[in-house]
Design a protein around this motif. Structure first.
Motif, PDB file in Angstrom:
ATOM      1  N   CYS A 105      30.632  19.790  -8.082  1.00 28.22           N
ATOM      2  CA  CYS A 105      29.838  20.799  -7.389  1.00 28.22           C
ATOM      3  C   CYS A 105      28.562  20.138  -6.892  1.00 28.22           C
ATOM      4  N   THR A 106      28.318  20.253  -5.596  1.00 26.06           N
ATOM      5  CA  THR A 106      27.138  19.644  -4.990  1.00 26.06           C
ATOM      6  C   THR A 106      26.232  20.716  -4.408  1.00 26.06           C
ATOM      7  N   ALA A 107      24.966  20.612  -4.734  1.00 26.45           N
ATOM      8  CA  ALA A 107      23.967  21.533  -4.198  1.00 26.45           C
ATOM      9  C   ALA A 107      23.301  20.909  -2.981  1.00 26.45           C
ATOM     10  N   SER A 108      23.063  21.731  -1.978  1.00 23.73           N
ATOM     11  CA  SER A 108      22.382  21.244  -0.779  1.00 23.73           C
ATOM     12  C   SER A 108      21.414  22.313  -0.286  1.00 23.73           C
ATOM     13  N   GLY A 109      20.486  21.875   0.565  1.00 28.96           N
ATOM     14  CA  GLY A 109      19.499  22.807   1.095  1.00 28.96           C
ATOM     15  C   GLY A 109      18.096  22.371   0.719  1.00 28.96           C
ATOM     16  N   SER A 110      17.164  23.291   0.846  1.00 33.22           N
ATOM     17  CA  SER A 110      15.758  22.983   0.582  1.00 33.22           C
ATOM     18  C   SER A 110      15.483  23.058  -0.913  1.00 33.22           C
ATOM     19  N   ILE A 111      15.828  21.967  -1.585  1.00 32.09           N
ATOM     20  CA  ILE A 111      15.699  21.865  -3.043  1.00 32.09           C
ATOM     21  C   ILE A 111      14.732  20.747  -3.382  1.00 32.09           C
ATOM     22  N   LEU A 112      13.753  21.026  -4.216  1.00 32.80           N
ATOM     23  CA  LEU A 112      12.867  19.973  -4.685  1.00 32.80           C
ATOM     24  C   LEU A 112      13.544  19.177  -5.795  1.00 32.80           C
TER      25      LEU A 112
ATOM     26  N   GLN B 235      17.461  27.792   2.450  1.00 31.68           N
ATOM     27  CA  GLN B 235      18.785  28.209   2.015  1.00 31.68           C
ATOM     28  C   GLN B 235      19.393  27.129   1.125  1.00 31.68           C
ATOM     29  N   VAL B 236      20.068  27.556   0.075  1.00 32.20           N
ATOM     30  CA  VAL B 236      20.719  26.634  -0.864  1.00 32.20           C
ATOM     31  C   VAL B 236      22.204  26.975  -0.923  1.00 32.20           C
ATOM     32  N   GLN B 237      23.012  25.946  -0.897  1.00 35.87           N
ATOM     33  CA  GLN B 237      24.456  26.131  -1.008  1.00 35.87           C
ATOM     34  C   GLN B 237      25.007  25.286  -2.141  1.00 35.87           C
ATOM     35  N   LEU B 238      26.010  25.824  -2.823  1.00 34.19           N
ATOM     36  CA  LEU B 238      26.759  25.081  -3.835  1.00 34.19           C
ATOM     37  C   LEU B 238      28.205  25.025  -3.371  1.00 34.19           C
ATOM     38  N   VAL B 239      28.747  23.829  -3.324  1.00 33.90           N
ATOM     39  CA  VAL B 239      30.127  23.664  -2.880  1.00 33.90           C
ATOM     40  C   VAL B 239      30.919  23.003  -3.987  1.00 33.90           C
ATOM     41  N   GLU B 240      31.947  23.710  -4.452  1.00 40.97           N
ATOM     42  CA  GLU B 240      32.800  23.195  -5.525  1.00 40.97           C
ATOM     43  C   GLU B 240      34.052  22.551  -4.942  1.00 40.97           C
ATOM     44  N   SER B 241      34.604  21.612  -5.686  1.00 41.52           N
ATOM     45  CA  SER B 241      35.870  20.997  -5.312  1.00 41.52           C
ATOM     46  C   SER B 241      36.566  20.505  -6.563  1.00 41.52           C
TER      47      SER B 241
END
Length: 119
Positions: free
Chosen positions: A22-29, A1-7
């Protein structure tokens, strides 16, 4: 799962500045590219700016010279520095990312952050 969180959105007077993150998190290579879109009430969503992992940028003509996009690949974070804001910049700003996962590359979008510029 990948999430993008803006602020970083909010209310600002015309002529002012804001910085979106904006930070991306999750199973990202790795991150291939990230960008910002915006949608104002009654209007279509439009690309504001984008940046590749290598730092190549693209801007909408309406924001050139006023907005600057940057990326921190290690932090999987994209920034949008907005200056000389005007009421026409009022919109919901959405982060977009093309990320590399084990099974291929995929596009994701955040929930959006409201930017309101008062005249």
């Amino acid at each position: 799962q990948v999430q993008l969180v803006e602020s970083g959105g909010g209310l600002v007077q015309a002529g002012g500045s804001l910085r979106l993150s904006c930070t991306a998190s999750g199973s990202i290579l790795s991150i291939n590219a990230m960008g910002w879109y915006r949608q104002a009430p009654g209007k279509q969503r439009e690309l504001v700016a984008s940046i590749t992992r290598g730092g190549s940028t693209n801007y909408a003509s309406s924001v050139k010279g006023r907005f600057t996009i940057s990326i921190d690949n290690a932090k999987k974070t994209v920034y949008l520095q907005m200056s000389s804001l005007g009421p026409e910049d009022t919109a919901v700003y959405y982060c977009n990312a093309n990320v590399q996962r084990a099974t291929g590359s995929y596009d994701y979008r955040g929930r959006g952050t409201q930017v309101t510029v008062s005249s």
